[in-house]
Design an enzyme around this catalytic site. Structure first.
Site, PDB file in Angstrom:
ATOM      1  N   LYS A  13       0.837  -1.090   0.110  1.00 39.77           N
ATOM      2  CA  LYS A  13       0.004  -0.013   0.019  1.00 39.77           C
ATOM      3  C   LYS A  13       0.752   1.188  -0.099  1.00 39.77           C
ATOM      4  CE  LYS A  13      -1.012   0.011   4.801  1.00 39.77           C
ATOM      5  NZ  LYS A  13      -0.130   1.052   5.337  1.00 39.77           N
ATOM      6  N   ARG A  88      -4.801   3.297  12.504  1.00 35.69           N
ATOM      7  CA  ARG A  88      -4.728   2.004  12.936  1.00 35.69           C
ATOM      8  C   ARG A  88      -5.610   1.667  13.791  1.00 35.69           C
ATOM      9  NH1 ARG A  88       1.396   3.068  12.339  1.00 35.69           N
ATOM     10  NH2 ARG A  88       1.634   2.167  10.383  1.00 35.69           N
ATOM     11  N   ARG A 127      12.747 -10.606   1.847  1.00 33.78           N
ATOM     12  CA  ARG A 127      13.660  -9.289   1.954  1.00 33.78           C
ATOM     13  C   ARG A 127      14.739  -9.682   2.826  1.00 33.78           C
ATOM     14  NH1 ARG A 127       9.286  -4.805   3.628  1.00 33.78           N
ATOM     15  NH2 ARG A 127       9.747  -5.666   5.769  1.00 33.78           N
ATOM     16  N   ARG A 156      16.257  -9.647   8.626  1.00 34.29           N
ATOM     17  CA  ARG A 156      15.721  -9.044   9.794  1.00 34.29           C
ATOM     18  C   ARG A 156      14.872  -9.968  10.701  1.00 34.29           C
ATOM     19  NH1 ARG A 156      14.742  -4.101   6.752  1.00 34.29           N
ATOM     20  NH2 ARG A 156      16.610  -2.783   7.074  1.00 34.29           N
ATOM     21  N   ARG A 167       3.231 -10.241  13.386  1.00 34.66           N
ATOM     22  CA  ARG A 167       2.913  -8.855  12.962  1.00 34.66           C
ATOM     23  C   ARG A 167       1.391  -8.777  12.137  1.00 34.66           C
ATOM     24  NH1 ARG A 167       7.886  -7.734   9.233  1.00 34.66           N
ATOM     25  NH2 ARG A 167       6.917  -5.773   8.737  1.00 34.66           N
TER      26      ARG A 167
END
Ligand SMILES: [Zn+2]
Length: 211
Positions: A13, A88, A127, A156, A167
């Site tokens: 997004k 949020r 990633r 990460r 998450r």
């Protein structure tokens, strides 16, 4: 035109927000950027936000809404704005709708980026980042060599599949009430298929905005 983007991490997004912003000629505004800018300019809201951020706490809804008010009152957003990451929580959504109406404006569209968890895990876990120079890579395995400095690529901790699922759970538990609230309050919301080529997703978004 005030457009709100909702979607999980990895849904694209942010990227799409920039493309839509360029096509419509209005700024894309991300909460993080606005917070940093308010702090840099040392505004009243910026100072308030900094107290929480320095402690490692979440910035309270009231401060976020205050910063949005400053942003939506500025000439830069006179034609409209694309808000990324602004709503949020339900209080943030309520605050945004209220302040828009105080400013004689309204939230014209909510775009909900829809994508399944498997695809998100695949995207996000693809990633890596160089542990020496921090260059980010996509689709390269941990342990590969950095093309810039020869350093080792690592994933990460946030992008480990288990962490991604956490998450996503956090995102869903936070966002479901916002989506319900938006529906209950008659906001014009379109669910967007966020899978596929960048151009195709942008076209879908533009079509949703024209309808
Ligand atoms: Zn490197």
């Amino acid at each position: 035109m005030i457009i709100v983007l909702l979607g999980p991490p990895g849904s694209g997004k942010g990227t799409q927000g920039e493309r839509i912003a360029a096509r419509l000629g209005i700024p894309k505004i991300a909460t993080g950027d606005v917070l940093r800018e308010a702090i840099r300019q040392d505004t009243e809201q910026g100072r308030a936000a900094k107290v929480f951020m320095d402690r490692g706490d979440l910035v309270p809804d009231s401060v976020i809404v205050g910063i949005m008010k400053d942003t939506l009152s500025s000439p830069a957003t006179a034609k409209g704005a694309i808000l990324d990451g602004v709503v949020r929580t339900v209080p943030q959504a309520e605050g945004l709708v209220r302040l828009a109406s105080e400013l004689g404006r309204k939230v014209d569209k909510v775009l909900l980026f829809d994508i399944d968890d498997e695809e998100l895990v695949r995207r996000l876990s693809g990633r890596t980042v160089c542990e020496d120079c921090q260059t980010p890579y996509n689709g390269r395995e941990p342990g590969s060599t950095c093309r810039k400095c020869g350093g080792k690529l690592v994933r990460r901790p946030d992008d480990e599949p288990a962490a991604i699922r956490t998450r996503l759970d956090v995102y869903r538990s936070q966002t479901e009430p916002v989506i319900r609230w938006a529906r209950d309050h008659g906001l014009d919301m379109t669910t967007l298929d966020a899978k596929g080529k960048l151009d195709d997703v942008t076209d879908r978004a533009m079509k949703a905005l024209e309808s």
